[in-house]
Design an enzyme around this catalytic site. Sequence first.
Site, short mmCIF file in Angstrom:
data_model
loop_
_atom_site.label_atom_id
_atom_site.label_comp_id
_atom_site.label_asym_id
_atom_site.label_seq_id
_atom_site.Cartn_x
_atom_site.Cartn_y
_atom_site.Cartn_z
N LYS A 1 0.84 -1.21 0.00
CA LYS A 1 0.00 0.00 0.00
C LYS A 1 0.88 1.26 0.00
O LYS A 1 2.07 1.17 -0.22
CB LYS A 1 -0.96 -0.06 1.19
CG LYS A 1 -1.71 -1.41 1.29
CD LYS A 1 -3.04 -1.47 0.54
CE LYS A 1 -3.53 -2.89 0.30
NZ LYS A 1 -4.50 -3.41 1.24
C1 LIG Z 1 -5.43 -4.43 1.73
C2 LIG Z 1 -6.89 -4.22 1.83
C3 LIG Z 1 -7.64 -4.56 2.96
C4 LIG Z 1 -7.06 -5.31 4.11
O1 LIG Z 1 -5.96 -4.67 4.64
P1 LIG Z 1 -5.09 -5.41 5.75
O2 LIG Z 1 -4.28 -4.30 6.34
O3 LIG Z 1 -4.23 -6.40 5.00
O4 LIG Z 1 -5.99 -6.06 6.71
C5 LIG Z 1 -8.98 -4.22 3.00
N1 LIG Z 1 -9.58 -3.61 1.96
C6 LIG Z 1 -8.90 -3.30 0.83
C7 LIG Z 1 -9.61 -2.61 -0.27
C8 LIG Z 1 -7.54 -3.62 0.73
O5 LIG Z 1 -6.88 -3.34 -0.40
#
Ligand SMILES: *Cc1c(COP(=O)(O)O)cnc(C)c1O
Length: 380
Positions: free
Chosen positions: A188
């Site tokens: 991210k």
């Molecule tokens: C990555 C992601 C999540 C989950 O994030 P985590 O930190 O891995 O729990 C939830 N929603 C979206 C749209 C994501 O891309």
Amino acid sequence: MIPYGRQDISDEDVEAVTAVLRSDFLTQGPAVPRFEAAIREATGAAHAIAVNSATSALHIACMALDLGPGDWLWTVPNTFVASANVGLYCGADVDFVDIDPETYVMCPKALEAKLDRAEAAGRLPKIVIPVHFAGQSADMAAIGALAARYGFKVIEDASHAIGASYRDRPVGDCAHSDICVFSFHPVKIITTAEGGCATTNDAGLASRMELHRSHGVTRETALMEGASEGGWYYEQVALGYNYRMTELQAALGASQMTRLSEFVAKRHEIARRYDRLLGNMALTLPRQSPDSHSALHLYPIQVEDRARVFARLREAGIGVNVHYIPVHTQPFWRKRGFARGDFPVAEAYYERAISLPLYPGLTEADQDRVVAALAGALDG
Ligand SMILES: *Cc1c(COP(=O)(O)O)cnc(C)c1O
């Protein structure tokens, strides 16, 4: 293999984490509040609650909004499964709203039509979770207006979108929502390895999310049902979880936050170069809405013959990926009554989707390799 996403770790990041290792606190120390302050400052939200993942943040957000059996949670099919799973964690039912064919985020018209039908059937949702897909905000003014009219709560899944803005205000300021959630997984925009955060302007929601983050246990006398019995005293006043973020993660996150705008600017530079280099190829480029300045987590293109193009790119050492297999088509959700054809826009988008590599450390030479491999793959 050139990956589709990758963290950017500086010497300062490494020093921030090792300083925590040499300090008194590995958890429940000063780094988490410092990281939360950085998120408040970047978003303009009044409260930030850091946790061990965005999934946990979505869960405590739903709990704080009292989601439970008999309630409905709606999200989009074009997301990671976590956005839908959290509804089931709370014992609620889950349904989906189709996406806009150009921006790939929740379509406010589809939402409004579904709300009309749900109102007639007496099944209005308690919570709606729009997802800021690829880093681009959903149309929050339209969704917020529908929330006021139909009386549901809004949680923004901004897992892709820290550093983005919507109508010149930072995503996370909750101008049109109750709670906004970010993810700090390494692919991210910024990372804490695993980690997430919820922001809100509502002190009551913030206090409930803090409770649920840590076992439902409080040391604040204002939140206790009885009187304190002494300095050791704490009370469990709700059923919570252990969703705490560690000091190591928070120190990394705070250090990463100092480069947030640099990361987003670099992603824009790379995406503009893709726009230019791919402009004449037989594919659809991602479209940016004029209302939104994306964090550009992803660069999703649409191509014919996707499976073949994808395989050719992987063979050429390009770690492309696909975001997302529509959640309702997963076996788990098909067993809960959903079927192919239920959300045709998300399904049609998925059939042609490929996410190209996009991250701050992607060099122009890497990018030229991606473009050349794509040109070759499209040629047959
Ligand atoms: C990555 C992601 C999540 C989950 O994030 P985590 O930190 O891995 O729990 C939830 N929603 C979206 C749209 C994501 O891309």
